[in-house]
Motif scaffolding. Structure first.
Motif, short mmCIF file in Angstrom:
data_model
loop_
_atom_site.label_atom_id
_atom_site.label_comp_id
_atom_site.label_asym_id
_atom_site.label_seq_id
_atom_site.Cartn_x
_atom_site.Cartn_y
_atom_site.Cartn_z
N THR A 76 -10.16 3.39 -4.35
CA THR A 76 -10.03 4.08 -2.85
C THR A 76 -11.67 4.27 -2.58
O THR A 76 -12.30 5.25 -3.14
CB THR A 76 -9.27 5.24 -2.74
OG1 THR A 76 -8.10 5.11 -3.39
CG2 THR A 76 -9.21 5.75 -1.39
N GLY A 136 1.43 6.58 9.71
CA GLY A 136 0.28 7.15 9.09
C GLY A 136 -0.66 7.77 9.89
O GLY A 136 -1.83 7.75 10.04
N ALA A 164 6.59 -1.43 4.83
CA ALA A 164 5.21 -1.64 4.97
C ALA A 164 4.90 -3.03 5.61
O ALA A 164 3.90 -2.96 6.51
CB ALA A 164 4.64 -1.68 3.67
N GLY A 207 3.48 -2.73 9.34
CA GLY A 207 2.25 -3.46 9.39
C GLY A 207 2.10 -4.48 10.27
O GLY A 207 0.98 -4.62 10.96
N GLN A 267 -1.53 -8.75 3.62
CA GLN A 267 -0.67 -7.83 2.41
C GLN A 267 -0.41 -9.18 1.55
O GLN A 267 -0.19 -8.76 0.05
CB GLN A 267 0.71 -7.69 3.16
CG GLN A 267 0.40 -6.21 4.06
CD GLN A 267 1.35 -5.62 4.73
OE1 GLN A 267 2.38 -6.71 5.12
NE2 GLN A 267 1.63 -4.41 5.01
N LYS A 277 -7.50 -3.75 0.48
CA LYS A 277 -6.56 -2.50 0.62
C LYS A 277 -7.21 -1.58 1.44
O LYS A 277 -6.56 -1.01 2.25
CB LYS A 277 -6.44 -1.99 -0.89
CG LYS A 277 -5.30 -0.89 -0.70
CD LYS A 277 -4.81 -0.55 -2.23
CE LYS A 277 -3.70 0.46 -2.21
NZ LYS A 277 -2.42 -0.12 -2.71
N ASN A 278 -8.61 -1.52 0.99
CA ASN A 278 -9.29 -0.35 1.97
C ASN A 278 -9.47 -0.45 3.42
O ASN A 278 -9.28 0.04 4.21
CB ASN A 278 -10.45 -0.16 1.22
CG ASN A 278 -10.50 0.89 0.00
OD1 ASN A 278 -10.23 2.00 0.13
ND2 ASN A 278 -10.44 0.28 -1.36
N ARG A 289 -6.29 -0.16 5.18
CA ARG A 289 -5.94 1.40 5.15
C ARG A 289 -6.75 1.93 6.52
O ARG A 289 -6.17 2.56 7.25
CB ARG A 289 -6.61 2.08 4.07
CG ARG A 289 -5.89 3.18 3.50
CD ARG A 289 -6.47 4.01 2.43
NE ARG A 289 -7.19 5.06 3.33
CZ ARG A 289 -6.51 6.02 3.70
NH1 ARG A 289 -5.01 6.22 3.76
NH2 ARG A 289 -7.04 6.96 4.41
N ASP A 326 -0.26 -0.45 4.99
CA ASP A 326 -0.11 -0.36 3.71
C ASP A 326 -0.30 -1.46 2.99
O ASP A 326 0.28 -2.45 3.66
CB ASP A 326 1.00 0.42 3.19
CG ASP A 326 1.02 2.07 3.42
OD1 ASP A 326 -0.05 2.54 3.36
OD2 ASP A 326 2.08 2.65 3.68
N ALA A 327 -0.63 -1.65 1.54
CA ALA A 327 -0.56 -2.89 1.13
C ALA A 327 0.17 -2.66 -0.28
O ALA A 327 -0.31 -2.31 -1.28
CB ALA A 327 -2.38 -3.30 0.77
N PRO A 328 1.49 -3.06 -0.28
CA PRO A 328 2.17 -3.08 -1.67
C PRO A 328 1.59 -3.94 -2.52
O PRO A 328 0.92 -5.05 -2.38
CB PRO A 328 3.39 -3.41 -1.17
CG PRO A 328 3.39 -3.51 0.40
CD PRO A 328 1.92 -3.71 0.82
#
Ligand code: ARG
Length: 567
Positions: free
Chosen positions: A101, A245, A411, A415, A449, A553-554, A557, A562-564
């Motif tokens: 993160t 979110g 997600a 997304g 994703q 992923k970041n 965000r 979200d990235a499962p």
């Protein structure tokens, strides 16, 4: 490592500052021209030389810093090729240090207020609210990441005669049970009914005004009803905010400014800015080429603009913002131009720091209507639910064995919607299509994703434990071919892209960047097997994969997505 800085440092041009050289260095559109270039056209006038002559001269003079492998002068450009192993090492080491993160940049001491979503009480939260909510929520994360203190404000539409009408409608036809179970849908029906019946019964409008006056006077019963409607609305939108979110630091809406407008009116009067127009009080903006800004109605009631003036002054006093952003549809262009102009006329030195961030309209493919008056709106909740359902079907088909399918579907579905809102430049009108948004191949969230999940699965297959473990034994010469260098170069640009998105208030720059990164990783993946018998190559490529995964992923965000790990 800031290569532009290193290159700028090595170039001397008489009469041109390093800063200007730095700002001129860019990325060549064609890879064969290297990683960076300096277009020399800009300096032609000052040096009285042709761009070609300048580039030739600079090439002859320059002493190459160690990371630069070669420099060429081509048609007025100075093209730089970097030492690719060096580039890979710097970039991946720096990324590895950020961890999974990415931590926010050091606090820069500046505050940015963001006014977004700003829902209206007792009105349905429809697809028209998607853009303000998504763009605002994303900018909120972007500014926080860059070290600003972001203040998210939901400037609730909770004041005006329409609430008197609503109370009146409730008194006449309201049913508590129905309102409790159906919430805002029941409230907006009451409102619609009021309008229909008022067409034939003029007494209703009078009654509406009466109840609004009651609310204004703080009448216990009227206020209790109104507060209840407010609570119902906020509980309903909160469910959407949770799915997206989205968070806020303040819900100070229009009613919050009731007792803060008189000082503004006094100040306007004292500064001689108020004039009368047909009984109303206005600030004349004729010399600024705008219609007057209405401050007080004939009956002394305040207006939307009056409350926005009070809000801006309050925000400045409370947060001492360096910018106050209003993420509101372009239909309100004039409103904000007027409000900011009035602030300027009041002599507020910070008036220029108030910025309207406009965006276009959303419509659904097939042209569904978005009007609220008739009540036939497309609810955002329904759009999200539909997308999640469709996502679940696709996932069941593609990967029937997947665990927690419904969480992944949430997600992917949500997304997909958010990404389609953030993937076009703000001001363009957008026609939304489920199939396009949910495609795993197009320029979509599911594609990003999916690429992220692919990285996760490669890392797992390769037994990759952590970047720290991998680092000491990486042979950087394994990461110097074209396809790999493309990925590396993009990885190195993440923070620049985020900063650019913040500066232009355009999350779509991050969306496009992530698409570029995913595409270039997928090209790399076609060219190279990551896991091979060659342990040395495997190690290096796994590290690259881990960096791509973390960056996707970041970046997602920052776009509220979200990235499962598995899809
Ligand atoms: N509630 C308003 C609307 O739906 C948007 C408010 C925007 N923010 C503001 N400070 N005016 O149109």
């Amino acid at each position: 490592m800031d290569y532009k800085r290193v290159i700028a440092q090595a170039i001397d041009i008489e009469g041109v500052s390093k800063e200007e050289i730095y700002a001129t260095i860019s990325v060549p559109p064609k890879r064969e021209n290297g990683e960076y270039c300096l277009p020399c056209f800009k300096f032609s006038k000052a040096l009285r030389l042709s761009p070609v002559a300048i580039a030739d001269k600079l090439k002859a003079q320059i002493v190459l810093p160690p990371v630069v492998r070669s420099v060429e002068s081509v048609a007025g450009y100075l093209n730089f090729k970097l030492d690719r192993a060096c580039l890979a090492k710097d970039t991946l080491c720096a990324l590895t240090q950020k961890g999974e993160t990415f931590p926010p940049h050091n606090q820069n001491g500046k505050t940015v207020c963001l006014d977004y979503s700003s829902v209206n009480i007792a009105k349905p939260f429809h697809i028209g609210h998607l853009l303000t909510t998504a763009i605002g929520g994303s900018l909120y994360r972007i500014f926080n990441y860059l070290g600003y203190k972001a203040v998210g404000i939901n400037h609730l539409g909770d004041w005006g005669t329409q609430f008197g009408k609503l109370v009146s409608a409730y008194k006449r036809w309201g049913n508590d049970n129905d309102i409790r179970t159906r919430g805002v849908a029941a409230l907006s029906e009451l409102y619609v009914r009021f309008h229909t019946e008022a067409e034939t019964d003029p007494a209703l409008d009078e009654e509406g005004r009466y109840y609004f006056k009651k609310i204004e006077e703080g009448d216990e019963d009227a206020v209790r009803i109104f507060e209840w409607f407010k609570k119902i609305t906020l509980e309903e939108v909160q469910k959407i905010y949770d799915r997206l979110g989205i968070t806020f630091d303040s819900y100070a809406g229009e009613s919050f400014y009731n007792d803060k407008m008189q000082p503004i009116i006094d100040e306007l009067t004292q500064k001689g800015l108020l004039s009368e127009s047909e009984g109303a009080k206005v600030v004349n903006l004729e010399s600024d080429g705008m219609p007057p800004c209405l401050i007080l109605k004939k009956d002394g009631a305040t207006l939307y603009a009056t409350r926005d003036l009070a809000a801006a002054v309050y925000r400045h006093k409370t947060y001492d913002f360096s910018k106050c952003l209003y993420i509101v549809a372009y239909q309100q262009n004039l409103h904000f131009k007027q409000v900011f102009k009035v602030l300027e006329k009041m002599g507020k030195p910070w008036a220029n720091d108030c910025v309207h961030v406009p965006f276009g309209m959303v419509s659904l493919e097939g042209g569904a209507s978005l009007s609220t008056r008739k009540g036939n709106v497309v609810l955002l909740k329904d759009v999200l639910d539909t997308a999640v359902d469709k996502a679940e079907k696709i996932i069941c088909e593609k990967n029937p064995a997947l665990e927690n399918k419904s969480a992944v579907a949430e997600a992917v579905g949500v997304g997909a919607i958010v990404f389609s809102a953030l993937n076009t430049s703000r001001i363009k009108d957008m026609v939304f299509s489920y199939d396009k948004a949910l495609s795993f191949e197009g320029e979509t969230a599911p594609y990003l994703q999916y690429t992220h999940a692919r990285c996760a699965s490669i890392l797992q297959k390769g037994g990759f434990s952590s970047p720290e473990r991998a680092l000491p034994s990486v042979d950087w010469n394994q990461l110097t071919d074209d396809a790999t260098t493309d990925v590396v170069t993009l990885l190195g640009r993440y923070d620049d892209v985020v900063a650019d998105a913040a500066q232009k208030y355009e999350p779509c720059l991050i969306a496009r960047y992530l698409l570029d990164l995913a595409q270039s990783f997928n090209r790399f993946y076609i060219d190279h097997r990551v896991i091979t018998e060659d342990a040395c190559a495997t190690n290096a490529r796994l590290l690259l994969t881990a960096c791509v995964k973390a960056t996707l992923k970041n970046g997602l965000r920052l776009l509220l997505i979200d990235a499962p790990e598995k899809m």
